[in-house]
Structures are given as structure tokens and as C-alpha cells.
Design a protein around this motif. Sequence first.
Motif, PDB file in Angstrom:
ATOM      1  N   LEU A 171      37.969  48.300  25.405  1.00  0.00           N
ATOM      2  CA  LEU A 171      38.726  47.840  24.246  1.00  0.00           C
ATOM      3  C   LEU A 171      40.157  47.492  24.635  1.00  0.00           C
ATOM      4  O   LEU A 171      40.709  46.484  24.159  1.00  0.00           O
ATOM      5  CB  LEU A 171      38.718  48.912  23.155  1.00  0.00           C
ATOM      6  N   ALA A 172      40.763  48.294  25.506  1.00  0.00           N
ATOM      7  CA  ALA A 172      42.116  47.985  25.978  1.00  0.00           C
ATOM      8  C   ALA A 172      42.139  46.643  26.703  1.00  0.00           C
ATOM      9  O   ALA A 172      43.034  45.818  26.481  1.00  0.00           O
ATOM     10  CB  ALA A 172      42.617  49.102  26.898  1.00  0.00           C
ATOM     11  N   GLU A 173      41.179  46.418  27.554  1.00  0.00           N
ATOM     12  CA  GLU A 173      41.103  45.144  28.270  1.00  0.00           C
ATOM     13  C   GLU A 173      40.918  43.975  27.308  1.00  0.00           C
ATOM     14  O   GLU A 173      41.479  42.898  27.502  1.00  0.00           O
ATOM     15  CB  GLU A 173      39.954  45.181  29.286  1.00  0.00           C
ATOM     16  N   ALA A 174      40.147  44.194  26.265  1.00  0.00           N
ATOM     17  CA  ALA A 174      39.923  43.138  25.277  1.00  0.00           C
ATOM     18  C   ALA A 174      41.207  42.828  24.517  1.00  0.00           C
ATOM     19  O   ALA A 174      41.575  41.665  24.340  1.00  0.00           O
ATOM     20  CB  ALA A 174      38.822  43.553  24.306  1.00  0.00           C
ATOM     21  N   TYR A 175      41.899  43.859  24.067  1.00  0.00           N
ATOM     22  CA  TYR A 175      43.148  43.662  23.335  1.00  0.00           C
ATOM     23  C   TYR A 175      44.214  42.987  24.207  1.00  0.00           C
ATOM     24  O   TYR A 175      45.060  42.248  23.698  1.00  0.00           O
ATOM     25  CB  TYR A 175      43.686  45.006  22.842  1.00  0.00           C
ATOM     26  N   ALA A 176      44.184  43.254  25.502  1.00  0.00           N
ATOM     27  CA  ALA A 176      45.213  42.729  26.401  1.00  0.00           C
ATOM     28  C   ALA A 176      44.842  41.402  27.045  1.00  0.00           C
ATOM     29  O   ALA A 176      45.630  40.836  27.798  1.00  0.00           O
ATOM     30  CB  ALA A 176      45.508  43.755  27.497  1.00  0.00           C
ATOM     31  N   SER A 177      43.664  40.888  26.752  1.00  0.00           N
ATOM     32  CA  SER A 177      43.190  39.695  27.452  1.00  0.00           C
ATOM     33  C   SER A 177      43.978  38.448  27.061  1.00  0.00           C
ATOM     34  O   SER A 177      44.515  38.343  25.955  1.00  0.00           O
ATOM     35  CB  SER A 177      41.707  39.470  27.171  1.00  0.00           C
ATOM     36  N   PRO A 182      39.239  31.944  31.082  1.00  0.00           N
ATOM     37  CA  PRO A 182      37.844  31.489  30.936  1.00  0.00           C
ATOM     38  C   PRO A 182      36.825  32.597  31.179  1.00  0.00           C
ATOM     39  O   PRO A 182      35.654  32.448  30.853  1.00  0.00           O
ATOM     40  CB  PRO A 182      37.723  30.387  31.996  1.00  0.00           C
ATOM     41  N   ARG A 183      37.277  33.734  31.715  1.00  0.00           N
ATOM     42  CA  ARG A 183      36.359  34.845  31.999  1.00  0.00           C
ATOM     43  C   ARG A 183      36.454  35.948  30.952  1.00  0.00           C
ATOM     44  O   ARG A 183      35.982  37.056  31.186  1.00  0.00           O
ATOM     45  CB  ARG A 183      36.672  35.420  33.384  1.00  0.00           C
ATOM     46  N   ARG A 184      37.034  35.638  29.804  1.00  0.00           N
ATOM     47  CA  ARG A 184      37.191  36.666  28.776  1.00  0.00           C
ATOM     48  C   ARG A 184      35.855  37.307  28.425  1.00  0.00           C
ATOM     49  O   ARG A 184      34.834  36.630  28.289  1.00  0.00           O
ATOM     50  CB  ARG A 184      37.788  36.061  27.500  1.00  0.00           C
ATOM     51  N   SER A 185      35.894  38.602  28.233  1.00  0.00           N
ATOM     52  CA  SER A 185      34.682  39.337  27.861  1.00  0.00           C
ATOM     53  C   SER A 185      34.275  38.999  26.437  1.00  0.00           C
ATOM     54  O   SER A 185      35.059  38.445  25.658  1.00  0.00           O
ATOM     55  CB  SER A 185      34.944  40.844  27.969  1.00  0.00           C
ATOM     56  N   GLN A 189      36.596  38.241  22.910  1.00  0.00           N
ATOM     57  CA  GLN A 189      36.396  37.125  21.989  1.00  0.00           C
ATOM     58  C   GLN A 189      36.175  37.600  20.554  1.00  0.00           C
ATOM     59  O   GLN A 189      36.295  36.816  19.617  1.00  0.00           O
ATOM     60  CB  GLN A 189      35.189  36.302  22.448  1.00  0.00           C
ATOM     61  N   ALA A 190      35.856  38.882  20.390  1.00  0.00           N
ATOM     62  CA  ALA A 190      35.551  39.418  19.065  1.00  0.00           C
ATOM     63  C   ALA A 190      36.746  40.111  18.412  1.00  0.00           C
ATOM     64  O   ALA A 190      36.664  40.508  17.254  1.00  0.00           O
ATOM     65  CB  ALA A 190      34.386  40.402  19.154  1.00  0.00           C
ATOM     66  N   GLY A 267      36.176  49.577  39.913  1.00  0.00           N
ATOM     67  CA  GLY A 267      35.784  48.474  40.777  1.00  0.00           C
ATOM     68  C   GLY A 267      36.079  47.104  40.237  1.00  0.00           C
ATOM     69  O   GLY A 267      35.438  46.133  40.598  1.00  0.00           O
ATOM     70  N   GLY A 268      37.081  46.965  39.396  1.00  0.00           N
ATOM     71  CA  GLY A 268      37.453  45.648  38.897  1.00  0.00           C
ATOM     72  C   GLY A 268      36.717  45.244  37.649  1.00  0.00           C
ATOM     73  O   GLY A 268      36.695  44.084  37.277  1.00  0.00           O
ATOM     74  N   GLY A 269      36.113  46.199  36.977  1.00  0.00           N
ATOM     75  CA  GLY A 269      35.402  45.851  35.744  1.00  0.00           C
ATOM     76  C   GLY A 269      33.989  46.365  35.796  1.00  0.00           C
ATOM     77  O   GLY A 269      33.573  47.028  36.738  1.00  0.00           O
ATOM     78  N   PHE A 270      33.223  46.058  34.801  1.00  0.00           N
ATOM     79  CA  PHE A 270      31.848  46.535  34.738  1.00  0.00           C
ATOM     80  C   PHE A 270      30.935  45.476  35.322  1.00  0.00           C
ATOM     81  O   PHE A 270      30.887  44.360  34.860  1.00  0.00           O
ATOM     82  CB  PHE A 270      31.452  46.826  33.299  1.00  0.00           C
TER      83      PHE A 270
END
Length: 283
Positions: A171-177, A182-185, A189-190, A267-270
Amino acid sequence: SANNAPMPSLDTPLRATVAALTERAEAGDARAMCRLAAEYHYCSGLRMRMKMIESGVARAQAVAEGGGPGGREGGRFGGPERIGEAFEDVSAKYAHCEGVELPPNDEVVRYMRESAVAGHTKAASYYVSGNVFRLRDTLSTLAELSLYREQAERLANAAVAQGDARAAWVLAEAYASDPDDPRRSLLAQAVRPAPEKALSLLYGLRTASERDAGEEQNGRFVGRLQQRIATLERELGPEATQRARSAPSPIAESVTLDADVDSRLSGGGFTRGMSDFPREICD
């Protein structure tokens, strides 16, 4: 009650448990819905890997016979010996899945979503990561993607409130994106960009990491966490940073950063694939 009944052993072949799991899932058992989604996702990933290995074998044979393009023999799996070892390993694991017809991806997503909605925190955490969706099935999962857009942020916050570290990080990564990335999770986007909320979540994770400082396995994640915090603090400036630091932590005090969290967050993400959903999380 049936919802409190033990889950079948993970060592039991899926063909021997799928009927009972399906019956429990359709009756609203959150753990059974989560387990079915995880089992199907696991088996689908194994099947995909077997196909990749078979393609590697075909390429290696073509090169050996002089009828195919050059390059590293066997592709990503290396030479014949490594290909054989990889195939044996995946085949042994796939024995768990034999005799079971795998459903379309939208059904797998539905099980994980309904488990999350029913209050299964780990299911919510993995659902909001978006990794249960497969790019190759985008059109067939449009209805589920619409539901994801409506529900993902709420489910993520609910999991965070229950102390789920994975949900907090995603969620933090989403809020900060960056909206232009172009690689947004899917979660990015939600939700609407909210870097202050992101920083508040990261501060909560840092507090948990400091509390669990004796856990040696958290080292890799802590380094990445500190780097992300420093980047956001620099981008937001002192006033917004102070607001984020002063805000009550949205993460439950029960949050822990165990070895599984560390390995998946450092490791840089899931990574996408069959390891995304450890089947034991549903029990």
C-alpha cells in the motif's frame, strides 16, 4: 463448525482434497477459499514452468542438431544436466496437482477476493498485491479487475490494521508511485497518490523493524526500507515529512517482520510466479 475444521495437510494430493475444499469454499469458509486459490495458483505456476523447461529442451536439441538458433544451450535453465534436474524437481512437485482440472484465472481470483472480503488477513494481503491476476488472462478477468479497483484499497487498509507487513509495504508503494510510471502496480492504479500516507506506513514498518532488531533476517529489508523513507522525505520536504511522522501509525502494533516478510520485501518487490502464495498462509 465447518469453518473451524482443520485444513487438509499440504502433503495430501490436491485431487484428494479439492472436492471438500470446494464445498467448504462455496459455503463461505474463508480459509478454504484462500487455500483453493493458493493451490490453483501454485499448480498453474508449476505447469507453466514445466512448459518453459520443455521449450528449453526443444531449443537445446535444435541447437545440438544444427537446426535451431544459437545462444546459451537450454536457455535460462542451462545445459542438459541442469535442464534434467529442473524438470525432475518440477515434475515431483507437480505430482501434487495431477488429476485436477485447473479453473480459469477469474475463478482463482474470485476465491482469493471472497476470502479477503470475508476477513482472511493473509488472503487480503496477497489479493491486494495484484499478483493473483495474470497478464495473459486480462480480458477474461475484466469483471474481477473492476471489483479489484473498487475494493482493493479498503481491503489493503483492513489488512494493515490487522498488522500485515506485506499489505503495509504494498500500500505504501502504491500511494508513493509515480502516475507516469509504466510499471505501476494494480494497487497503484486503484488508489489516488498519497505520498504522506505512504511515508506514515513506512515509518510504522520502521518502528516494527526497530522493535524486532534482534531478528537477523530483517537486515535486507531494513536497508531497502530506509532508502525508501529517505527518498520520500526528500521529495516531500520537511513540513509534509513532519506531518507523516506525527500521524498515528495505521499499522497494528502486532505487526512482525519475520523471515518470510523479509525475503519477499527485500528483493525489489514481489516476484510473480508460483511462490507468490505459500499455501500455508491460508491455514
